[in-house]
Write an enzyme that holds these catalytic residues in place. Structure first.
Site, PDB file in Angstrom:
ATOM      1  CG  HIS A  42      -0.119   0.198   2.511  1.00 42.88           C
ATOM      2  ND1 HIS A  42       0.534  -0.841   3.142  1.00 42.88           N
ATOM      3  CD2 HIS A  42       0.166   1.313   3.233  1.00 42.88           C
ATOM      4  CE1 HIS A  42       1.168  -0.385   4.203  1.00 42.88           C
ATOM      5  NE2 HIS A  42       0.976   0.927   4.283  1.00 42.88           N
ATOM      6  CG  HIS A 127       7.558   4.583   1.065  1.00 44.43           C
ATOM      7  ND1 HIS A 127       7.284   5.665   1.894  1.00 44.43           N
ATOM      8  CD2 HIS A 127       7.607   3.492   1.873  1.00 44.43           C
ATOM      9  CE1 HIS A 127       7.193   5.243   3.139  1.00 44.43           C
ATOM     10  NE2 HIS A 127       7.381   3.925   3.152  1.00 44.43           N
TER      11      HIS A 127
END
Length: 188
Positions: A42, A127
């Site tokens: 995620h 990220h």
């Protein structure tokens, strides 16, 4: 103490498969204490930590009623690290800080702050974590000839984000408890 929660953008199934392949390559060179399960990939928007039901309900209501951007395409890659390159504490896929992503992150931050959560002091660095808590090995990004897969770029459609509950003793660890869909025309 309540369960721990965070708000994040799930990674599409095709990208999960590609990132899992990158993890397999990485495991040839490095050891980490924690490898992210592909179903848990995620992009974090906001970590909430321990949370009781009252502020969570307020956050859910605000998330569902907010005017979010329309679905958008997001650029991910290449692979990168946090920490010293020779002992990177986190190995991740970088994510472009697009205007739509930043609008969502700032909206989430504002909603959470209104619900009593402290504003994040660090700059937002989107990220996708592949591994964390370095144990041993040499970072393949330091090789003279880096495997091109680590340098790849990816495009992903973003049409939703979720409030997740963390189950630290389970695999996968993250359960979506609220999903916010981005709609054309700004309707949620």
């Amino acid at each position: 103490m309540g369960n721990h929660y965070f708000i994040g953008i799930p990674i599409s199934e095709d990208k999960r498969d590609e990132f899992a392949d990158l993890q397999k390559l990485l495991k040839h060179d490095m050891s980490y204490k924690n490898w992210t399960h592909p179903d848990d990939f995620h992009i974090t928007l906001k970590f909430l930590g321990a949370c009781e039901s009252t502020p969570l309900e307020k956050i859910e209501q605000q998330l569902m009623g907010y005017s979010w951007p329309e679905p958008f395409e997001l650029s991910l890659g290449p692979a990168d690290t946090f920490g010293k390159r020779e002992r990177p504490r986190v190995f991740h896929i970088s994510v472009e800080a697009s205007s739509s992503l930043m609008m969502i992150q700032e909206g989430v931050e504002q909603i959470c702050e209104q619900a009593g959560f402290a504003k994040e002091k660090r700059a937002y660095s989107p990220h996708v974590t592949l591994a964390k808590k370095w144990v041993d090995g040499q970072c393949p990004l330091m090789d003279e000839e880096v495997d091109p897969l680590f340098m790849s770029n990816y495009l992903m459609d973003v049409d939703r984000f979720c409030l997740y509950r963390i189950h630290p003793q389970q695999t996968p660890k993250y359960e979506a408890v609220c999903e916010v869909r981005l709609q054309r025309g700004g309707e949620v």
